[in-house]
Write a protein that holds these residues in place. Structure first.
Motif, PDB file in Angstrom:
ATOM      1  N   ARG A 146      28.100 -86.484 -24.225  1.00  0.00           N
ATOM      2  CA  ARG A 146      27.741 -87.558 -23.314  1.00  0.00           C
ATOM      3  C   ARG A 146      26.647 -87.100 -22.348  1.00  0.00           C
ATOM      4  NH1 ARG A 146      30.911 -91.786 -23.978  1.00  0.00           N
ATOM      5  NH2 ARG A 146      30.284 -92.678 -21.967  1.00  0.00           N
ATOM      6  N   ASP A 147      26.151 -88.022 -21.521  1.00  0.00           N
ATOM      7  CA  ASP A 147      25.002 -87.694 -20.686  1.00  0.00           C
ATOM      8  C   ASP A 147      25.323 -86.600 -19.672  1.00  0.00           C
ATOM      9  OD1 ASP A 147      25.287 -89.164 -17.720  1.00  0.00           O
ATOM     10  OD2 ASP A 147      26.518 -90.063 -19.264  1.00  0.00           O
ATOM     11  N   LEU A 148      26.581 -86.427 -19.323  1.00  0.00           N
ATOM     12  CA  LEU A 148      26.967 -85.396 -18.363  1.00  0.00           C
ATOM     13  C   LEU A 148      27.680 -84.247 -19.051  1.00  0.00           C
ATOM     14  CD1 LEU A 148      30.133 -86.596 -16.372  1.00  0.00           C
ATOM     15  CD2 LEU A 148      29.437 -87.477 -18.584  1.00  0.00           C
ATOM     16  N   HIS A 161      31.771 -90.656 -17.519  1.00  0.00           N
ATOM     17  CA  HIS A 161      30.852 -91.786 -17.361  1.00  0.00           C
ATOM     18  C   HIS A 161      31.174 -92.916 -18.330  1.00  0.00           C
ATOM     19  CE1 HIS A 161      27.432 -89.461 -15.085  1.00  0.00           C
ATOM     20  NE2 HIS A 161      28.551 -89.562 -14.392  1.00  0.00           N
ATOM     21  N   ARG A 162      32.447 -93.141 -18.572  1.00  0.00           N
ATOM     22  CA  ARG A 162      32.863 -94.296 -19.368  1.00  0.00           C
ATOM     23  C   ARG A 162      33.150 -95.474 -18.448  1.00  0.00           C
ATOM     24  NH1 ARG A 162      34.857 -89.690 -21.874  1.00  0.00           N
ATOM     25  NH2 ARG A 162      34.435 -89.526 -24.129  1.00  0.00           N
ATOM     26  N   GLU A 186      38.357 -95.154 -26.945  1.00  0.00           N
ATOM     27  CA  GLU A 186      38.026 -93.753 -27.185  1.00  0.00           C
ATOM     28  C   GLU A 186      38.822 -92.840 -26.261  1.00  0.00           C
ATOM     29  OE1 GLU A 186      34.028 -91.004 -27.588  1.00  0.00           O
ATOM     30  OE2 GLU A 186      34.135 -92.431 -25.927  1.00  0.00           O
ATOM     31  N   LEU A 187      38.906 -93.195 -24.990  1.00  0.00           N
ATOM     32  CA  LEU A 187      39.641 -92.359 -24.051  1.00  0.00           C
ATOM     33  C   LEU A 187      41.137 -92.361 -24.369  1.00  0.00           C
ATOM     34  CD1 LEU A 187      39.575 -90.544 -21.591  1.00  0.00           C
ATOM     35  CD2 LEU A 187      39.743 -92.577 -20.128  1.00  0.00           C
ATOM     36  N   ALA A 188      41.672 -93.516 -24.756  1.00  0.00           N
ATOM     37  CA  ALA A 188      43.091 -93.564 -25.126  1.00  0.00           C
ATOM     38  C   ALA A 188      43.367 -92.638 -26.307  1.00  0.00           C
ATOM     39  CB  ALA A 188      43.486 -95.000 -25.463  1.00  0.00           C
TER      40      ALA A 188
END
Length: 855
Positions: free
Chosen positions: A531-533, A364-365, A375-377
């Motif tokens: 995270r929310d999920l 959910h980014r 952050e994902l990188a």
């Protein structure tokens, strides 16, 4: 130690149905390398053993005979567009694809390539493609066919509640006192869930309100059916909010403590006069008021919505306006209450979670958020992710049609049937220099457009996870090995990524060092931690579990603490712009055309269409008696349905379910069902919601006129076993040359022997009409249906009528009808019933054989 289990012993595995987003658990029975049976899993919390007809017949899509005739079994490549596909090995196929993509990237950069994937992939497949596109290729040009069905719900949830997270669960169907269904027909699209709702209704007297322009199967069961004009949902929902405000039905404490923006939304709603809303929607003001009061006053109100709200140029606003009603009345964040979007595809939720859409990133980014990208990188161990906005489905195909895409990879979807505005979609597929199609089934409409065909494993042959509508993660399990050289989708993506990395970024090849689906899942789930999920605590082998998982436990419902996924914990009322449809009906095109669903077929029917027992009536356009009378058409008459994008010839089917001035065609019918056309999506439009980028597949302005052609044919009969399906391809090629043609299957429920299903004959119904009698087609049909030259026949040359009946051991095997009008073919349905019934005519007079309608 040797395995003591005999190789022919019956074994069972628990898995998940691959059709709709209900996510039913199934128990798959296999013997050797063949799936021989399926039944509902009584322990699975989504369905407790119940299955719809599609699920009950899943094993019939995996018989050896069906696999041999319908599946892609080996990689196939063609050197030029006018060449035939020829078999190659996997290594050569992927080397060729890697070189073509690498050349495109060197010449034009990452924006010149694209990936179009599917809500039918497993979560691990989704994740592998997403990482391939973003971390290696360096493009955000990856989108899913979920763009066509669920992206408006995604945006609606994010704008109002802060995250793409349906807050409800299936148990709420049994706890709600009022169920408000808008733009959905769960009796057909989600029949297991609708069955749960009806059972609960019998026990507790649940009030059912259905909002739909058609009197659907769901609407027929409703206490109140709001049969509004197509595309006017925003006016209804806004008027309902105004009534709730006017009548003092607002939950003031909830609004004050847990929401923001209510005053502005209430003022905006009050500016819409109730009489004006009634005029625009075509509803009675009293019924709008009744619906609002039922919604607000019930102890617990649950709403369900699907494509009728989503597939609109204001689909995101439709969802938000419905959520507003829940927020204003406090009908949320407690058992039996809340806004619940029903997912169309089996793993559309998994795609949303893994970010396999141009507007999403894993966990959910947001690809537009620099912090999320950074952050994902970091988590992926690369310097940076691409920041250029990715092209969503419609934008990707528009760019391709304009020559802006050099390589397009399509996985597990059929855009030559499912995309709106088929003229553009097919122009795009033709214009792209290199198209890869990763697919399980060999007969889909997209196959002829592909330069490289890669055979993919499918249901029963692959292991991985899927997430259903209630956020429940369940595992799809291998029951048998894939046929031929078919491979799991994630593995194909991995192997291609490694070969492409060797050409463009050798240092990134290690990003794809997954040994199995479990490794992919474990990598993905770590990205969701906190995270929310959050699924970081989910084990790959765990029982079905709803995210987020906190302290080792799943979450049936969200926001029970009344804190939402926004920065301040408050849900949002958001600005709504009142609009109707992208195309207005008028003098030139006065008919409001919509697309619908059938219970026993699914989407493009590449799988469900293989099951003859899932018979449906031949494709037709549904019209009210008044609309049909206005164009001089009767039941079964051929009519021409025309929109600004194309035209389609179909028989008229008169029904009370469609209002005067409207028309409806099931969405399943592509060129395989209607070979003289590009299918129903030749008519639909690609205009899309500016927020969700979801196209308005649910409405088009149309003109319908009666069509007179001098020659008509109907053919009904069993196809010769054991390779019945193989004759359809050449037949469809002949039918494609005509003005009108349709092909649809029929069959009996398979017989049982020793507890296993054995397929009965595969039946086919063929209709055709043309400017003249095509002798080659008639000869081909006689050959296909094995009709002898001396078969009993009755002809009236002066009237242009003929019927010919093929018998086998006294049973009718096939019939051929010809005439000068559609009315001359009226006996086709009686013949089909007799063929299916296996009635014995050996001792009956010939006149009964030639006049079945009188029998």
């Amino acid at each position: 130690m040797l395995d003591p289990t005999p190789p022919d012993a019956l074994r069972e595995v628990r898995s998940v149905c691959p059709y709709c987003g209900t996510g039913c658990g199934v128990i798959v029975q296999a013997r050797g390398d063949a799936i021989v049976g399926v039944r509902g899993d009584p322990e699975h919390p989504a369905n407790f053993g119940k299955l719809c007809p599609k699920g009950q017949t899943l094993h019939l899509t995996a018989t050896p005979a069906v696999i041999a005739q319908s599946r892609l079994l080996y990689p196939q490549l063609r050197a030029t567009r006018d060449a035939r596909h020829t078999r190659v090995d996997w290594d050569a196929a992927l080397e060729f694809a890697a070189e073509r993509f690498a050349s495109a990237l060197r010449a034009g950069g990452p924006e010149r390539v694209g990936f179009y994937v599917s809500g039918q992939l497993l979560t691990e497949d989704y994740y592998a493609f997403n990482k391939l596109a973003r971390a290696l290729v360096g493009t955000n040009n990856i989108d899913s066919n979920s763009r066509l069905c669920m992206s408006s719900a995604v945006v609606a949830y994010k704008r109002t509640l802060g995250a793409d997270a349906p807050p409800c669960c299936y148990e709420d169907l049994e706890l709600a006192d009022c169920v408000f269904i808008a733009g959905a027909n769960p009796a057909v699209a989600h029949p297991v869930l609708f069955g749960r709702l009806l059972e609960a209704r019998r026990r507790r007297g649940t009030q059912l309100v259905v909002v739909d322009p058609r009197r659907t199967e769901s609407a027929a069961a409703a206490d109140l059916h709001l049969q509004l004009a197509p595309g006017t949902d925003l006016y209804l929902l806004t008027a309902m909010l105004a009534v709730i405000v006017r009548d003092g039905l607002v939950d003031a404490e909830f609004v004050e403590r847990h929401t923001a923006g209510f005053a502005s939304a209430a003022e905006s709603a009050k500016r819409l006069p109730l009489a004006e809303a009634a005029r625009i929607t075509g509803l009675r003001a009293l019924d709008i008021e009744r619906a609002a009061r039922l919604f607000a006053r019930a102890p617990a109100t649950l709403s369900l919505w699907c494509q009728g709200l989503n597939q609109s140029i204001h689909g995101a606003d439709n969802g938000a306006a419905l959520i507003h009603l829940h927020l204003a009345t406090g009908q949320i964040a407690r058992p039996g209450a809340g806004p619940f979007s029903l997912t169309g595809q089996p793993n559309a939720m998994g795609g949303r979670e893994t970010g396999a859409m141009a507007t999403l990133l894993p966990g959910h980014r947001d690809p537009a958020d620099a912090d999320d990208r950074a952050e994902l990188a970091r988590l992926w161990g690369i310097d940076a992710l691409p920041d250029a906005p990715g092209k969503t489905a419609i934008e990707l195909f528009e760019a391709a049609a304009e020559g802006g895409i050099d390589c397009l990879w399509i996985a597990c979807t059929n855009p030559a049937q499912s995309m709106p505005d088929q003229a553009l979609a097919r122009r795009a597929l033709t214009r792209v220099p290199f198209v890869v199609l990763q697919e399980s089934f060999a007969q889909t409409e997209t196959v002829p457009f592909a330069d490289l065909l890669l055979p993919a494993a499918t249901w029963g042959e692959r292991t991985g996870t899927m997430t259903n509508s209630e956020r429940r993660i369940a595992r799809s399990v291998v029951a048998v090995p894939p046929p031929g050289q078919a491979r799991a989708d994630w593995r194909i993506a991995r192997d291609f990524a490694r070969k492409l990395a060797a050409r463009i970024a050798p240092e990134r090849a290690g990003l794809f060092d997954w040994r199995d689906a479990r490794a992919v899942f474990d990598e993905y789930k770590r990205l969701t931690a906190g995270r929310d999920l959050d699924t970081s605590g989910v084990d790959f082998d765990a029982a079905p579990t709803q995210w987020p998982v906190r302290d080792g436990r799943g979450s049936a419902r969200l926001y029970l603490d009344r804190r939402f996924a926004t920065a301040d914990g408050r849900a949002r009322f958001v600005p709504i712009e009142l609009r109707t449809t992208a195309e207005a009906t008028g003098e030139a095109r006065p008919i409001a055309l919509t697309t619908t669903r059938l219970r026993d077929q699914w989407h493009g029917a590449s799988r469900s269409g293989l099951v003859a027992a899932l018979a449906v009536d031949p494709p037709a356009v549904e019209l009210s008696a008044a609309t049909a009378a206005g164009i001089g058409a009767g039941e079964g008459d051929l009519v021409r349905v025309e929109t600004a994008r194309g035209a389609l010839l179909l028989p008229a089917r008169l029904t009370e379910s469609v209002a005067a001035g409207g028309a409806a065609i099931p969405l399943h019918f592509g060129a395989r069902w209607l070979p003289a056309s590009a299918g129903v999506n030749a008519l639909t439009l690609r205009a899309f919601d500016p927020l969700s980028r979801q196209p308005e597949l649910k409405h088009a302005a149309a003109r319908i006129e009666r069509c007179e052609l001098p020659w008509h044919l109907a053919a009904v009969g069993w196809l010769p076993a054991p390779r019945a399906l193989e004759g359809l391809g050449p037949l469809q090629a002949l039918l494609a040359r005509l003005r009108y043609a349709s092909v649809s299957p029929f069959g009996r429920v398979p017989s049982l022997s020793n507890g296993e299903a054995h397929a009965d004959p595969f039946g086919v119904v063929v209709f055709a009409a043309h400017d003249e009698r095509p002798g080659a087609l008639v000869d081909a049909l006689r050959a296909l249906l094995a009709i002898d030259e001396d078969a009993p026949a009755l002809a009236d040359p002066r009237a242009g009528r003929m019927r010919c009946v093929q018998l086998e051991r006294g049973r009718i095997r096939a019939v051929l009808l010809e005439g000068r009008s559609r009315a001359d073919l009226a006996a086709w349905s009686a013949y089909r019933r007799l063929i299916e019934s296996d009635a014995d005519f050996s001792q009956r007079p010939l006149r009964e054989l030639m006049a079945p309608a009188d029998h």
